[in-house]
Design a protein around this motif. Structure first.
Motif, short mmCIF file in Angstrom:
data_model
loop_
_atom_site.label_atom_id
_atom_site.label_comp_id
_atom_site.label_asym_id
_atom_site.label_seq_id
_atom_site.Cartn_x
_atom_site.Cartn_y
_atom_site.Cartn_z
N LEU A 259 -6.72 -15.15 5.03
CA LEU A 259 -5.61 -15.17 5.98
C LEU A 259 -5.62 -13.90 6.83
O LEU A 259 -5.65 -12.80 6.29
N PRO B 248 -2.92 -16.75 13.29
CA PRO B 248 -2.33 -17.18 14.56
C PRO B 248 -2.98 -16.48 15.76
O PRO B 248 -2.71 -16.82 16.90
N ALA C 266 -3.75 -20.77 13.34
CA ALA C 266 -2.49 -21.24 12.77
C ALA C 266 -1.89 -20.13 11.92
O ALA C 266 -2.56 -19.16 11.59
N ALA D 91 -0.16 -19.24 8.30
CA ALA D 91 0.07 -19.77 6.95
C ALA D 91 1.57 -19.64 6.72
O ALA D 91 2.14 -18.56 6.88
N GLY E 87 -1.12 -8.44 7.23
CA GLY E 87 -0.50 -7.27 7.86
C GLY E 87 1.00 -7.22 7.62
O GLY E 87 1.50 -7.75 6.62
N LEU F 280 5.53 -2.15 19.52
CA LEU F 280 4.16 -1.81 19.95
C LEU F 280 3.20 -2.10 18.80
O LEU F 280 2.78 -1.21 18.09
N THR G 222 2.59 6.09 16.05
CA THR G 222 2.73 5.11 17.14
C THR G 222 3.65 5.66 18.23
O THR G 222 3.29 5.64 19.42
N ILE H 291 -5.06 -7.44 0.83
CA ILE H 291 -5.61 -6.21 1.43
C ILE H 291 -4.77 -5.78 2.63
O ILE H 291 -4.07 -6.58 3.23
N ASP I 68 -2.03 -3.85 5.14
CA ASP I 68 -0.60 -3.51 5.19
C ASP I 68 0.28 -4.38 4.29
O ASP I 68 1.40 -3.99 3.97
N THR J 273 -2.67 1.95 6.80
CA THR J 273 -3.49 2.30 7.96
C THR J 273 -4.72 1.39 8.07
O THR J 273 -5.11 0.73 7.11
N ALA K 72 -7.11 -0.44 5.22
CA ALA K 72 -7.33 -1.90 5.28
C ALA K 72 -8.82 -2.21 5.38
O ALA K 72 -9.33 -3.09 4.67
N TYR L 25 -13.10 7.24 18.34
CA TYR L 25 -12.56 5.90 18.57
C TYR L 25 -13.56 4.99 19.26
O TYR L 25 -13.62 3.80 19.00
P1 FAD Z 1 -3.41 -6.38 10.87
O1 FAD Z 1 -4.51 -5.64 11.48
O2 FAD Z 1 -2.04 -6.23 11.44
O3 FAD Z 1 -3.81 -7.92 10.87
C1 FAD Z 1 -2.97 -8.91 10.35
C2 FAD Z 1 -3.53 -10.26 10.75
O4 FAD Z 1 -2.83 -11.31 10.09
C3 FAD Z 1 -3.40 -10.54 12.24
O5 FAD Z 1 -4.55 -11.16 12.70
C4 FAD Z 1 -2.22 -11.49 12.30
O6 FAD Z 1 -2.25 -12.33 13.44
C5 FAD Z 1 -2.44 -12.28 11.03
N1 FAD Z 1 -1.26 -12.97 10.49
C6 FAD Z 1 0.05 -12.62 10.59
N2 FAD Z 1 0.82 -13.53 9.96
C7 FAD Z 1 -0.01 -14.46 9.45
C8 FAD Z 1 0.21 -15.66 8.71
N3 FAD Z 1 1.43 -16.07 8.36
N4 FAD Z 1 -0.88 -16.40 8.38
C9 FAD Z 1 -2.13 -16.00 8.73
N5 FAD Z 1 -2.37 -14.88 9.42
C10 FAD Z 1 -1.32 -14.13 9.78
N6 FAD Z 1 -4.33 2.99 11.64
C11 FAD Z 1 -5.30 3.94 11.55
O7 FAD Z 1 -5.88 4.12 10.48
N7 FAD Z 1 -5.65 4.69 12.62
C12 FAD Z 1 -5.06 4.53 13.83
O8 FAD Z 1 -5.38 5.23 14.79
C13 FAD Z 1 -4.06 3.54 13.97
N8 FAD Z 1 -3.45 3.35 15.15
C14 FAD Z 1 -2.48 2.39 15.26
C15 FAD Z 1 -1.84 2.21 16.48
C16 FAD Z 1 -0.84 1.25 16.62
C17 FAD Z 1 -0.17 1.07 17.95
C18 FAD Z 1 -0.48 0.46 15.50
C19 FAD Z 1 0.59 -0.59 15.64
C20 FAD Z 1 -1.08 0.64 14.29
C21 FAD Z 1 -2.09 1.62 14.15
N9 FAD Z 1 -2.73 1.83 12.93
C22 FAD Z 1 -3.71 2.78 12.82
C23 FAD Z 1 -2.35 1.04 11.74
C24 FAD Z 1 -3.29 -0.16 11.60
O9 FAD Z 1 -3.36 -0.90 12.80
C25 FAD Z 1 -2.83 -1.09 10.48
O10 FAD Z 1 -2.68 -0.36 9.30
C26 FAD Z 1 -3.85 -2.20 10.30
O11 FAD Z 1 -3.84 -3.04 11.42
C27 FAD Z 1 -3.59 -3.00 9.04
O12 FAD Z 1 -4.59 -3.97 8.93
P2 FAD Z 1 -4.26 -5.39 8.30
O13 FAD Z 1 -5.54 -6.14 8.25
O14 FAD Z 1 -3.48 -5.24 7.05
O15 FAD Z 1 -3.25 -6.06 9.33
#
Ligand code: FAD
Ligand code: NAI
Length: 510
Positions: free
Chosen positions: A51, A76, A119, A121, A158, A176, A220, A362, A364, A373, A377, A480
């Motif tokens: 997911l 989604p 989609a 979940a 996330g 944001l 942020t 895994i 957030d 972060t 992740a 970056y």
């Molecule tokens: P995400 O990357 O948020 O991905 C979650 C995914 O799940 C997305 O594709 C979403 O569409 C999908 N999803 C949501 N709901 C559902 C559902 N119900 N079913 C299926 N899929 C779903 N971290 C750093 O280490 N360094 C940085 O410089 C940094 N800069 C950042 C800047 C900004 C503006 C932001 C907002 C965050 C930043 N972060 C940074 C933090 C980092 O982006 C997050 O910690 C990271 O994205 C977490 O990864 P993730 O895979 O858990 O979630």
């Protein structure tokens, strides 16, 4: 003569390295456009459902040998988003598509095909081992809701934006987190500017419209404030000078300082730099209510007394961190072992969701004792990729050992050869099975703070290096750039940086 010769050699070397770099880039681009043919995985293999298409899930997909499973990805969002450069999209320093990578392109480069469903979940049933998925996009077909059975499930959904239930936040502020948020902010900044420049606008109203308020002094909020002030100083001020004296950015933070996760020295450096940039920092200030054009906040004075203030704004950006997604809250409520989990799914050291057998979490949405972060992740996703590859290899080796043993019992003639192979496989198995639990390795923290300055807390020779300034900014840029998902992203981001430097940012309101 000697100097000229050295010079000529240096020229040749420069030509050669540029030629080499260009050749390599073309090769990568060619490879990207002409992937190898893909084949369908064996349907009898286990179904692995992933997911999300964020940092965690995409790192897992990158590492995973997809020929070992029937992999299904559900999200989604049909792209990966490079969040560290998202604040730069709010002002047009970088165009949003430069930091998006289509998941279809990522999956097309895997050896065995992977299914993708755009989609959300909506629920997970760990007893029946099925997930329910819903197509919430604008275009819906006759079927927009269905179930997917899984053998193994990885949750990488996330987090959402935290609002702490503060009235008015959802209705009136911009978040944001996603591409849409950055586009909304970019549009709104220019709408405020053009409305402030409207004929006959009163001084108070111009002041309100040009007041850009950021709530949350985490990375942020700080990065966005820095980008916004740059946009104003480098472009808006020159193009719309009549409103320039009214422009003001304010960062509101509940704690005594901004960037709480950075070292003290860098916090001081950041606060001083922001103040030099004329950004107003209001610390020990908690926002309690939001209306369509004001925020109401409570300030704690140095003597401990509290004061309620009303702050008018034109643009309000809300960046107060993460909250748990409903799908995670729902799953937590279905698992007895998760009854104390408030901030996400509690996982063990192999990232298995506590109280389940075939579900991993895994990023957030997982609580593993690390900060939410991208760095954490992606390391977690990478770990699971290796773990699943090993699990598949183990199963294959064990099946082969069983096959060889039964053959040995039947035909004694070939037994020496088979015994030899079994011994080799068992040796490999011991190595594979010795998987160490997940351990996060912190590479450091980086943040852009405006006026071509950045701060960095990085690991250095077994110690820590805290640095801030223009050189750190160059480091921030190159770090970056190298972390971008693909060569395409790297090229686009570089071109965007050059473009905004040469021609200024585009101030047209789409
Ligand atoms: P995400 O990357 O948020 O991905 C979650 C995914 O799940 C997305 O594709 C979403 O569409 C999908 N999803 C949501 N709901 C559902 C559902 N119900 N079913 C299926 N899929 C779903 N971290 C750093 O280490 N360094 C940085 O410089 C940094 N800069 C950042 C800047 C900004 C503006 C932001 C907002 C965050 C930043 N972060 C940074 C933090 C980092 O982006 C997050 O910690 C990271 O994205 C977490 O990864 P993730 O895979 O858990 O979630
Ligand atoms: P955050 O949780 O780091 O910061 C939010 C801030 O908002 C906190 O300091 C909190 O005290 C404050 N706050 C909360 N409620 C408030 C209120 N009502 N009024 C005023 N202030 C209030 O959130 P952020 O910045 O979105 O970061 C989320 C995660 O992403 C973090 O783990 C961060 O490290 C990571 N990240 C990293 C970046 C980098 O390394 N450059 C950039 C952006 C995010």
């Amino acid at each position: 003569g000697r100097l000229r010769k050295t010079f000529r050699w240096m020229w040749r070397l420069t030509y050669l390295s540029f030629g080499g770099l260009a050749g390599y880039t073309f090769y990568i681009i060619y490879q990207d456009r002409h992937p190898e043919p893909q084949y369908e995985p064996d349907p009898s293999k286990k179904t692995l459902v992933i997911l999300g298409t964020g940092w965690g899930s995409v790192a897992l997909l990158k590492k995973l040998d997809t020929e070992n499973y029937n992999v299904i990805v559900v999200s989604p969002r049909n792209y990966f988003l490079f969040t560290p450069l998202l604040p730069s999209c709010t002002t047009g320093t970088i165009e949003h598509r430069s930091i998006m990578e289509p998941i279809r392109a990522i999956l097309r480069h895997k050896t065995a095909a992977v299914k993708f469903y755009e989609a959300e979940a909506s629920s997970i049933d760990p007893d029946r081992k099925v997930i329910k998925i819903v197509d919430n996009s604008e275009v819906k077909g006759a079927t927009s809701e269905t179930e997917i059975p899984y053998d193994m499930l990885v949750i990488g959904v996330g987090a959402e934006n935290a609002t702490f239930g503060i009235p008015g936040v959802r209705e009136h502020s911009c978040f944001l987190k996603e591409i849409g948020d950055a586009q909304r902010i970019r549009k709104k900044i220019m709408d405020c500017v053009e409305t402030a420049a409207f004929k006959g606008q009163s001084g108070d109203e111009v002041g309100r419209l040009m007041h850009m308020v950021v709530v949350g002094g985490g990375p942020t909020g700080v990065e966005f404030a820095g980008e916004l002030q740059d946009f104003f100083d480098e472009d808006i001020k020159k193009l719309v000078p009549e409103i320039s004296s009214h422009f003001k950015v304010t960062v509101i933070e509940a704690l005594p300082n901004v960037l709480p996760s950075f070292s003290k020295q860098l916090i001081d450096y950041t606060e001083n730099t922001l103040r030099e940039e004329k950004i107003d920092i209001k610390t020990k200030t908690v926002v309690k209510n939001v209306t369509s054009n004001t925020v109401e906040a409570e300030i704690t004075r140095p003597d401990g007394t509290k004061e309620r203030v009303v702050i008018p704004y034109g643009l309000l950006v809300w960046a107060t961190g993460n909250a748990v997604r409903p799908i995670v809250t729902d799953l937590v409520s279905r698992i007895a072992a998760q009854k104390d989990s408030r901030r996400g799914l509690a996982v063990n050291e192999y990232l298995v969701v506590q109280g389940t057998r075939d579900i991993w979490a895994i990023g957030d949405c997982a609580v593993a004792g690390y900060a939410p972060t991208a760095q954490v992740a992606s390391q977690e996703g990478n770990f699971l990729g290796r773990l699943f590859n090993n699990m598949a290899k183990t199963e294959n080796h064990e099946a082969r050992i069983q096959e060889l043993s039964s053959k040995m019992n039947l035909q004694a003639g070939n037994s020496a050869e088979a015994a030899h192979e079994i011994e080799a496989l068992e040796k490999k198995l011991r190595k594979i099975k010795d998987i160490k639990p997940f351990r996060y390795s912190h590479q450091g923290s980086l943040a852009y703070i405006g006026s071509e300055k950045a701060v960095a807390d990085v690991s250095w020779w077994n110690g820590n290096l805290a640095t801030g300034g223009s050189l750190t900014y160059l480091f921030w840029r190159s770090a970056y750039l190298s972390m971008c998902f693909s060569t395409r992203n790297r090229v686009l981001v570089t071109l965007d940086w050059l473009k905004s430097k040469a021609f200024g940012r585009d101030v047209s309101r789409e």
